[in-house]
Design a protein around this motif. Sequence first.
Motif, PDB file in Angstrom:
ATOM      1  N   TYR A 105      -4.608 -61.739  83.802  1.00 15.52           N
ATOM      2  CA  TYR A 105      -3.410 -62.505  83.468  1.00 15.52           C
ATOM      3  C   TYR A 105      -2.431 -61.778  82.551  1.00 15.52           C
ATOM      4  O   TYR A 105      -1.355 -62.296  82.259  1.00 15.52           O
ATOM      5  CB  TYR A 105      -3.816 -63.849  82.858  1.00 15.52           C
ATOM      6  N   THR A 106      -2.771 -60.590  82.112  1.00 18.54           N
ATOM      7  CA  THR A 106      -1.821 -59.812  81.294  1.00 18.54           C
ATOM      8  C   THR A 106      -1.019 -58.835  82.144  1.00 18.54           C
ATOM      9  O   THR A 106      -0.157 -58.128  81.631  1.00 18.54           O
ATOM     10  CB  THR A 106      -2.584 -59.027  80.200  1.00 18.54           C
ATOM     11  N   SER A 132       2.201 -66.041  86.017  1.00 20.91           N
ATOM     12  CA  SER A 132       3.117 -66.710  85.092  1.00 20.91           C
ATOM     13  C   SER A 132       3.897 -67.814  85.794  1.00 20.91           C
ATOM     14  O   SER A 132       4.247 -67.694  86.967  1.00 20.91           O
ATOM     15  CB  SER A 132       4.095 -65.673  84.511  1.00 20.91           C
ATOM     16  N   ASN A 133       4.186 -68.874  85.060  1.00 22.79           N
ATOM     17  CA  ASN A 133       4.952 -69.997  85.603  1.00 22.79           C
ATOM     18  C   ASN A 133       6.374 -69.586  85.964  1.00 22.79           C
ATOM     19  O   ASN A 133       6.909 -69.989  86.996  1.00 22.79           O
ATOM     20  CB  ASN A 133       4.975 -71.130  84.575  1.00 22.79           C
ATOM     21  N   GLU A 134       6.995 -68.778  85.113  1.00 25.88           N
ATOM     22  CA  GLU A 134       8.401 -68.403  85.300  1.00 25.88           C
ATOM     23  C   GLU A 134       8.608 -66.915  85.597  1.00 25.88           C
ATOM     24  O   GLU A 134       9.671 -66.516  86.083  1.00 25.88           O
ATOM     25  CB  GLU A 134       9.219 -68.787  84.057  1.00 25.88           C
ATOM     26  N   GLY A 135       7.590 -66.105  85.321  1.00 27.87           N
ATOM     27  CA  GLY A 135       7.759 -64.652  85.372  1.00 27.87           C
ATOM     28  C   GLY A 135       8.010 -64.050  86.742  1.00 27.87           C
ATOM     29  O   GLY A 135       8.459 -62.904  86.849  1.00 27.87           O
ATOM     30  N   PRO A 201      -3.210 -67.950  77.723  1.00 32.57           N
ATOM     31  CA  PRO A 201      -1.970 -68.542  77.220  1.00 32.57           C
ATOM     32  C   PRO A 201      -0.796 -68.208  78.137  1.00 32.57           C
ATOM     33  O   PRO A 201      -0.700 -67.109  78.675  1.00 32.57           O
ATOM     34  CB  PRO A 201      -1.801 -67.884  75.841  1.00 32.57           C
ATOM     35  N   GLY A 202       0.085 -69.187  78.351  1.00 32.53           N
ATOM     36  CA  GLY A 202       1.294 -68.936  79.138  1.00 32.53           C
ATOM     37  C   GLY A 202       1.184 -69.259  80.611  1.00 32.53           C
ATOM     38  O   GLY A 202       2.201 -69.452  81.282  1.00 32.53           O
ATOM     39  N   ALA A 203      -0.041 -69.303  81.153  1.00 30.60           N
ATOM     40  CA  ALA A 203      -0.206 -69.633  82.573  1.00 30.60           C
ATOM     41  C   ALA A 203       0.112 -71.117  82.779  1.00 30.60           C
ATOM     42  O   ALA A 203      -0.291 -71.960  81.981  1.00 30.60           O
ATOM     43  CB  ALA A 203      -1.625 -69.324  83.035  1.00 30.60           C
ATOM     44  N   ALA A 204       0.832 -71.420  83.861  1.00 34.79           N
ATOM     45  CA  ALA A 204       1.271 -72.797  84.100  1.00 34.79           C
ATOM     46  C   ALA A 204       0.099 -73.766  84.195  1.00 34.79           C
ATOM     47  O   ALA A 204       0.141 -74.879  83.662  1.00 34.79           O
ATOM     48  CB  ALA A 204       2.114 -72.858  85.371  1.00 34.79           C
ATOM     49  N   GLU A 207      -1.256 -74.539  80.649  1.00 39.96           N
ATOM     50  CA  GLU A 207      -0.380 -75.455  79.902  1.00 39.96           C
ATOM     51  C   GLU A 207      -0.568 -76.883  80.405  1.00 39.96           C
ATOM     52  O   GLU A 207      -0.679 -77.830  79.631  1.00 39.96           O
ATOM     53  CB  GLU A 207       1.086 -75.030  80.075  1.00 39.96           C
ATOM     54  N   TYR A 229      -7.466 -70.028  73.256  1.00 39.10           N
ATOM     55  CA  TYR A 229      -6.952 -69.514  74.523  1.00 39.10           C
ATOM     56  C   TYR A 229      -7.480 -68.103  74.763  1.00 39.10           C
ATOM     57  O   TYR A 229      -7.776 -67.365  73.819  1.00 39.10           O
ATOM     58  CB  TYR A 229      -5.422 -69.462  74.490  1.00 39.10           C
TER      59      TYR A 229
END
Length: 362
Positions: A105-106, A132-135, A201-204, A207, A229
């Motif tokens: 995920y990085t 990523s949700n937005e990346g 952290p940060g994955a849709a 969250e 996380y």
Amino acid sequence: MKKNITLQATKIVSTAALVLATTGMNFAAEVWYPFPVEEWTPAFDMTSPRTSIEYKPLEKAEKKWDICVSFPHMKDAYWSAVNYGVVDESKRLGVKMQLVEAGGYTNLSKQISQIEDCVAGGADAVVIGAISNEGLNNLVKEVRGKGVPVIDIINGMSSPDLSAKSLVSFGEMGAQTGEYISKLHPAGGKPAKVAWFPGPPGAAWVEAGNSGFQKGIKGSAIEVVETKYGDTGKEVQLKLVEDTLEAHPDIDYIVGTAVTAEAAVGLLRSRGLLDKIKIVSYYFTPGVYQGIKRGQILAAPTDSTVIQGRIAIDQAVRILEKKPYKKHVGPKLYVIDKLNIETFDRNSALAADGFKPTFSVK
């Protein structure tokens, strides 16, 4: 004599069918549908009203389309189950499939470049389990601009340019998990201390899962004493659990990702704490399946991971062939525990016995 031979042959066929059913073997020829799903309308808004429907895929593709599938990683059995779904459905429909995985995920930039290479190589459609949700939103717009359909699978993306979604509400997965333990510790009842491990952290999906879990335990006697996380690699999750046990030796529950749950089983067993601390996962894997069967893990909701993979491939083919398709669907969710572990549809959530990660279907 002829009658006896016929009876014997019938017994052999029946026995063979029984063996295949009980060993969990699953072949491309198996009819997995119709399957109960929920359809979101309007699409791409997880708060939209949902309708229960039976999903039926195409019988066969009209041509050998080339479908690119991108996963965040292939480090755990959850993604292996999705892999099995896309592989088996590609075979059933008669299309080509190539799978790339970013390694974790990085590695957002790696996922983006892998997908760009896929499209440059002539992929007709792309199925993305997003890091990523937005990346990846700019990439999705770019790919769609080239006339290539993009299917969002499992994790979720916020792009309005997507062609379709095959996924569930991880918010609801988290909520069902929270509600399950809340029923064991209702307001005014015996309090319980929980360590919560939502994932990267940060994955849709993380969250959403976190938000749902907090909602699920609201008003109960549950106290979240630690939230940690981290990537869903086993070493990372094991370290997080170890650190939490050092800081909070009096916790009652470890709740989190399937990898967290699997890592916690071994750690608690080695410390003689399996009877003292309960484990709950907020999604389902073979390790969680075995843990529930053995009484080491309390429960986990299933999102029928294999089916999500199957549907994404069918959506891609339908779009390419300009046939009617469901724009936003996901399998119905339900919790697995000791009461239904022996009776649920195992082939909807777990890869077939003996399945190994597969990166292409020719």
